[in-house]
Write a protein that holds these residues in place. Sequence first.
Motif, PDB file in Angstrom:
ATOM      1  N   TRP A 132       0.861  -1.044   0.134  1.00 44.15           N
ATOM      2  CA  TRP A 132       0.080   0.002  -0.050  1.00 44.15           C
ATOM      3  C   TRP A 132       0.821   1.189  -0.075  1.00 44.15           C
ATOM      4  O   TRP A 132       1.864   1.509   0.816  1.00 44.15           O
ATOM      5  CB  TRP A 132      -0.892   0.097   1.391  1.00 44.15           C
ATOM      6  N   PRO A 133       0.741   2.214  -0.917  1.00 43.28           N
ATOM      7  CA  PRO A 133       1.328   3.478  -0.889  1.00 43.28           C
ATOM      8  C   PRO A 133       1.178   4.520   0.173  1.00 43.28           C
ATOM      9  O   PRO A 133       0.175   4.376   0.756  1.00 43.28           O
ATOM     10  CB  PRO A 133       1.107   3.980  -2.257  1.00 43.28           C
ATOM     11  N   ARG A 134       2.035   5.533   0.383  1.00 40.54           N
ATOM     12  CA  ARG A 134       1.490   6.470   0.942  1.00 40.54           C
ATOM     13  C   ARG A 134       0.275   7.306   0.406  1.00 40.54           C
ATOM     14  O   ARG A 134       0.030   7.445  -0.710  1.00 40.54           O
ATOM     15  CB  ARG A 134       2.598   7.685   1.257  1.00 40.54           C
ATOM     16  N   GLY A 135      -0.664   7.621   1.537  1.00 37.39           N
ATOM     17  CA  GLY A 135      -1.771   8.398   0.980  1.00 37.39           C
ATOM     18  C   GLY A 135      -3.123   7.400   1.098  1.00 37.39           C
ATOM     19  O   GLY A 135      -4.158   7.787   0.943  1.00 37.39           O
ATOM     20  N   TRP A 183      -7.424  -2.275 -19.392  1.00 41.44           N
ATOM     21  CA  TRP A 183      -6.662  -1.328 -18.414  1.00 41.44           C
ATOM     22  C   TRP A 183      -5.356  -0.728 -19.520  1.00 41.44           C
ATOM     23  O   TRP A 183      -5.206   0.400 -19.526  1.00 41.44           O
ATOM     24  CB  TRP A 183      -6.334  -1.588 -17.303  1.00 41.44           C
ATOM     25  N   ASN A 184      -4.696  -1.785 -20.126  1.00 47.27           N
ATOM     26  CA  ASN A 184      -3.559  -1.375 -20.678  1.00 47.27           C
ATOM     27  C   ASN A 184      -3.950  -0.654 -21.743  1.00 47.27           C
ATOM     28  O   ASN A 184      -3.114  -0.009 -22.581  1.00 47.27           O
ATOM     29  CB  ASN A 184      -2.709  -2.739 -20.858  1.00 47.27           C
ATOM     30  N   GLU A 185      -5.215  -1.024 -22.439  1.00 50.52           N
ATOM     31  CA  GLU A 185      -5.666  -0.550 -23.744  1.00 50.52           C
ATOM     32  C   GLU A 185      -5.984   1.047 -23.431  1.00 50.52           C
ATOM     33  O   GLU A 185      -6.257   1.747 -24.387  1.00 50.52           O
ATOM     34  CB  GLU A 185      -6.725  -1.251 -24.396  1.00 50.52           C
ATOM     35  N   GLY A 186      -6.158   1.402 -22.168  1.00 53.02           N
ATOM     36  CA  GLY A 186      -6.458   2.924 -21.839  1.00 53.02           C
ATOM     37  C   GLY A 186      -8.003   2.758 -21.226  1.00 53.02           C
ATOM     38  O   GLY A 186      -8.451   4.073 -20.916  1.00 53.02           O
ATOM     39  N   CYS A 187      -8.913   1.950 -21.245  1.00 48.41           N
ATOM     40  CA  CYS A 187      -9.954   1.964 -20.655  1.00 48.41           C
ATOM     41  C   CYS A 187     -10.028   1.811 -19.094  1.00 48.41           C
ATOM     42  O   CYS A 187      -9.566   0.855 -18.675  1.00 48.41           O
ATOM     43  CB  CYS A 187     -11.101   0.945 -20.999  1.00 48.41           C
ATOM     44  N   THR A 188     -10.277   3.096 -18.552  1.00 47.51           N
ATOM     45  CA  THR A 188     -10.067   3.083 -16.829  1.00 47.51           C
ATOM     46  C   THR A 188     -11.640   3.292 -16.186  1.00 47.51           C
ATOM     47  O   THR A 188     -11.681   3.814 -15.147  1.00 47.51           O
ATOM     48  CB  THR A 188      -9.219   4.283 -16.712  1.00 47.51           C
ATOM     49  N   ASN A 189     -12.709   3.255 -16.878  1.00 50.75           N
ATOM     50  CA  ASN A 189     -13.956   3.362 -16.477  1.00 50.75           C
ATOM     51  C   ASN A 189     -14.378   1.993 -15.745  1.00 50.75           C
ATOM     52  O   ASN A 189     -14.867   1.093 -16.461  1.00 50.75           O
ATOM     53  CB  ASN A 189     -14.972   3.749 -17.582  1.00 50.75           C
ATOM     54  N   LEU A 245      -9.763  -1.503  -9.520  1.00 47.56           N
ATOM     55  CA  LEU A 245      -9.132  -0.287 -10.185  1.00 47.56           C
ATOM     56  C   LEU A 245      -8.505   0.752  -9.367  1.00 47.56           C
ATOM     57  O   LEU A 245      -7.436   1.321  -9.904  1.00 47.56           O
ATOM     58  CB  LEU A 245     -10.240   0.328 -11.236  1.00 47.56           C
ATOM     59  N   ARG A 246      -9.173   0.756  -8.205  1.00 47.00           N
ATOM     60  CA  ARG A 246      -8.359   1.970  -7.444  1.00 47.00           C
ATOM     61  C   ARG A 246      -7.176   1.512  -6.767  1.00 47.00           C
ATOM     62  O   ARG A 246      -6.195   2.033  -6.778  1.00 47.00           O
ATOM     63  CB  ARG A 246      -9.280   2.216  -6.319  1.00 47.00           C
ATOM     64  N   GLN A 247      -7.136   0.176  -6.743  1.00 47.93           N
ATOM     65  CA  GLN A 247      -5.668  -0.320  -6.295  1.00 47.93           C
ATOM     66  C   GLN A 247      -4.766  -0.347  -7.329  1.00 47.93           C
ATOM     67  O   GLN A 247      -3.607   0.102  -7.303  1.00 47.93           O
ATOM     68  CB  GLN A 247      -5.995  -1.852  -5.993  1.00 47.93           C
ATOM     69  N   LYS A 248      -5.499  -0.478  -8.869  1.00 46.86           N
ATOM     70  CA  LYS A 248      -4.449  -0.344  -9.670  1.00 46.86           C
ATOM     71  C   LYS A 248      -3.794   1.262 -10.015  1.00 46.86           C
ATOM     72  O   LYS A 248      -2.606   1.433 -10.393  1.00 46.86           O
ATOM     73  CB  LYS A 248      -4.772  -0.835 -11.166  1.00 46.86           C
ATOM     74  N   ARG A 249      -4.766   2.124  -9.666  1.00 44.41           N
ATOM     75  CA  ARG A 249      -4.425   3.615  -9.878  1.00 44.41           C
ATOM     76  C   ARG A 249      -3.356   3.911  -8.542  1.00 44.41           C
ATOM     77  O   ARG A 249      -2.450   4.659  -8.922  1.00 44.41           O
ATOM     78  CB  ARG A 249      -5.542   4.456  -9.609  1.00 44.41           C
ATOM     79  N   THR A 250      -3.753   3.619  -7.595  1.00 44.12           N
ATOM     80  CA  THR A 250      -2.639   3.822  -6.219  1.00 44.12           C
ATOM     81  C   THR A 250      -1.592   3.059  -6.197  1.00 44.12           C
ATOM     82  O   THR A 250      -0.747   3.267  -5.251  1.00 44.12           O
ATOM     83  CB  THR A 250      -3.689   3.806  -5.123  1.00 44.12           C
TER      84      THR A 250
END
Length: 430
Positions: free
Chosen positions: A181-184, A257-263, A287-292
């Motif tokens: 888990w990252p900071r934040g 996700w790698n194709e650019g779809c983040t919805n 997806l939130r875990q992938k973003r953070t």
Amino acid sequence: MTRRHGQRTERLRSTLASVGLALAGRAGARLAAVLGTSVSRSTILRLVDELPEPDVTPPRVVGVDEYATRKGRHYGTVLVDVETRRPVDLLPDREASSLAAWLSRRPNVEVVCRDRAPFFADGATVGAPQAVQVADLWHNLSEAAERSVAQHCGCLRALIPTGPEPDPEPAQAENTAGSPWPRGHRFADRTRARHAAVHALLAAGHSQRLVERQLGMTYRTVKQLGDAATPEDLFTGQWQNRPSILDDYKPHIDDRWNEGCTNAWKLWEEIVPLGCKGSYQRVRVYLRQKRTSPRPVTARPPSPRAVAGWILRRPESLTESEQLQLKTARTHCPELDALTRHVRSFAIMLTERQGERLPDWLDAIRRDDLPSLHTLAAGIDCDRDAVIAGLTLPWSSCFVEGHVNRIKMLKRQMFGRAGFRLLRKRVLLA
């Protein structure tokens, strides 16, 4: 001057009725109190209900569209005089029979502007056979263009600028090595703070029982935090390896996700037909875990909606950067190049009123590999006369959309509790 058994003057009655038309019941009663008149919300609504029907001149050009009283479940119909741009009536449903009955009582209607919904087409055909039907197509073309771009979103990777990837910051590198888990992250930060507080009290010589009372924790929590040398040791429990209902579908989500779809909602709709029983919230959390998650910051390709917007807008309105990116996308993807040509050809037909070119435009679409536009072309064939009229005559239903948005505002203002009669009065008399 007055009326029998009247409790207020005619001028005050008209003032309160105007307040009710503008604000409805509760808000209208509050404004009336500010103006020095004590009146209940029910009285204001009753005054609005007693207002006579507006005296409307029979329209010659009618715009028809639907509005939602409960989105996805119940819809009504709004009719607008396109020449005066004012609403003339509201219908409690969107059935073809209701529209046909309304039009049959007004034989002077010459033009019906509508979208391509089948119930409006059937109602206009039955109720006003003498009228010319005009169908708008730009919105349908916009949706088809966005679907086409989404089908070739892999080609958008060519728009990612090349260059060396930046090194992760020291804090990020530390997180990558020792913590999942990252900071934040709010749960991780809370665990780190509680770990530091427990170890500070233990280092000061306090017992675990005293730390438990001071921090309001259970003895087991204090012992668990005290036994962990670092807070990152608490993030590697067996709970992280529990099977998830998304495990079988994560490869599909990762590819998209790698194709650019983040919805998250769009990805959830894609995996449900594949057999996924998980909820939208699970996809959203994943997806939130992938973003953070700690990773090098890299550029993303533009979204399909952004690229579709470049295609649909006038070329002279695009910035230099957008023009360059669109040109690059058209160079790397023949389908996007063909889509851009077809959209701009249709825009010329629409702006210059060249409806006679529609058959040639449909033939050009069918010669290219664009399934979304093929579906659109098949629908146009079923409603070709109305679409050609929309590309030839100066009438359209664009003014109706503004009234639909105003109806949405009125419904929200009344918290969704107003009946059809009150909504109709507020729309027609305001």
